[in-house]
Design a protein around this motif. Structure first.
Motif, short mmCIF file in Angstrom:
data_model
loop_
_atom_site.label_atom_id
_atom_site.label_comp_id
_atom_site.label_asym_id
_atom_site.label_seq_id
_atom_site.Cartn_x
_atom_site.Cartn_y
_atom_site.Cartn_z
N THR A 101 15.76 41.72 -66.76
CA THR A 101 15.40 40.35 -67.11
C THR A 101 16.63 39.54 -67.52
OG1 THR A 101 13.22 41.08 -67.85
CG2 THR A 101 13.95 38.91 -68.59
N PRO A 104 19.74 40.00 -63.97
CA PRO A 104 18.97 40.44 -62.81
C PRO A 104 19.82 40.87 -61.60
CG PRO A 104 18.79 38.06 -63.11
CD PRO A 104 19.44 38.61 -64.34
N LEU A 108 19.55 44.77 -60.29
CA LEU A 108 18.93 45.11 -59.01
C LEU A 108 19.93 45.79 -58.07
CD1 LEU A 108 16.80 41.89 -58.38
CD2 LEU A 108 15.96 44.15 -59.00
N GLN A 159 11.24 39.52 -62.44
CA GLN A 159 12.08 38.71 -61.56
C GLN A 159 11.32 37.51 -61.00
OE1 GLN A 159 15.22 39.47 -61.46
NE2 GLN A 159 14.94 41.41 -62.52
N GLN A 163 15.41 36.75 -56.28
CA GLN A 163 16.26 37.91 -56.55
C GLN A 163 15.93 39.09 -55.63
OE1 GLN A 163 18.81 37.97 -58.52
NE2 GLN A 163 18.55 36.04 -59.63
N CYS A 201 5.87 38.05 -58.28
CA CYS A 201 7.15 37.35 -58.45
C CYS A 201 7.49 36.52 -57.21
CB CYS A 201 8.27 38.33 -58.77
SG CYS A 201 8.79 39.39 -57.43
#
Length: 291
Positions: A101, A104, A108, A159, A163, A201
């Protein structure tokens, strides 16, 4: 004011070392609490400590400037991938969720491809393919698979769709394996959660930032260098300068969501319809269909 500025600089001079020590102590706390946090006998104090560690980690990581992102990414990635313990799944997932969070992009990039790769390896080796309605019976054999599915859910749940667009093929392949082949209840429950969060998301409308000042002020170098001078000041939300930036699904995000519906959801729904029709016709279900 000169004294306040000096104290501010002095208090943050060792911030990098402090972050390093803080994260290592969070990891030690998670290790020490993991034996009881995931059991029905966990006390409210132990559960509260786990939640407190996750919340404070979220707050600390949101305060990190970009210069600290590589160090934070290295520490959390190493910790999250160095152990696989069913008793630590929940607490480590909260830490990884806070990481994803707050930072990001690096989160990822460092963890999502690795999670997808390890999940594919486990399923290729036959883990999670035996029919089971129990959350306990086969859990030890499925520890690694459950661990990395849990990390993957933590990565995507907070997300916005922008992203995860770059990971479309990896996410599609992983969800297809989990929902198309796995018959262990614990695994496909988590896989369903992954599917939900990915679709959510991609399609939801939500604020992009949780800031208490207008974007123009946030980007002002003078404000960023001297933000402590503004502590306690509240913005005028009625002012035309105060705006909220929203995430609105783009055409690419909507197309990805449609791909998921076509390739993942619709085949599963069709299988369910065929199964219901077969039962209505009097056919006895197989063991696989019972699961």
């Amino acid at each position: 004011m000169a004294q306040i500025e000096w104290l501010t600089r002095a208090s943050t001079a060792q911030f990098e070392a402090w972050i390093d020590q803080y994260l290592r102590r969070v990891f030690a706390l998670v290790d020490n609490l993991s034996s009881s946090l995931e059991t029905s006998n966990a006390s409210s104090t132990e559960v509260g400590l786990g939640n407190l560690a996750a919340h404070t980690t979220n707050m600390v990581l949101h305060q990190c400037s970009e210069r600290y992102h590589p160090m934070v990414t290295r520490l959390i990635t190493r910790f999250a991938t160095s152990i696989t313990s069913l008793s630590a799944v929940g607490s480590v997932r909260k830490v990884v969720s806070a990481f994803a969070t707050a930072i990001p992009g690096p989160a990822l990039a460092s963890l999502l491809p690795l999670c997808c790769e390890r999940i594919a390896e486990e399923i290729e080796n036959g883990v999670g393919l035996a029919p089971s309605l129990s959350r306990v019976a086969q859990s030890h054999a499925e520890t690694t698979l459950i661990w990395f599915v849990s990390l993957l859910v933590a990565l995507v749940e907070g997300q916005d769709g922008r992203q995860i667009l770059r990971y479309q093929d990896q996410l599609l392949a992983t969800m297809d394996l989990l929902l198309g082949q796995c018959l262990s209840r614990h695994v496909y429950d988590m896989a369903s959660s992954l599917l939900y969060h990915v679709l959510s998301c991609l399609t939801r409308t939500s604020p992009l930032h949780g800031r208490s000042v207008p974007a123009s002020q946030w980007a002002n170098p003078e404000f960023r260098e001297n933000h402590f001078r503004y502590w306690g000041q509240h913005p005028d939300v009625a002012s035309p300068e105060f705006t909220i930036e929203w995430h609105v699904p783009s055409a690419a995000e909507v197309e990805f969501a449609q791909r998921i519906l076509r390739q993942i959801v619709q085949p599963r729904v069709s299988e369910l319809d065929e199964f219901i029709d077969a039962l209505a016709g009097g056919r006895e279900p197989t063991d696989r269909e019972n699961v």
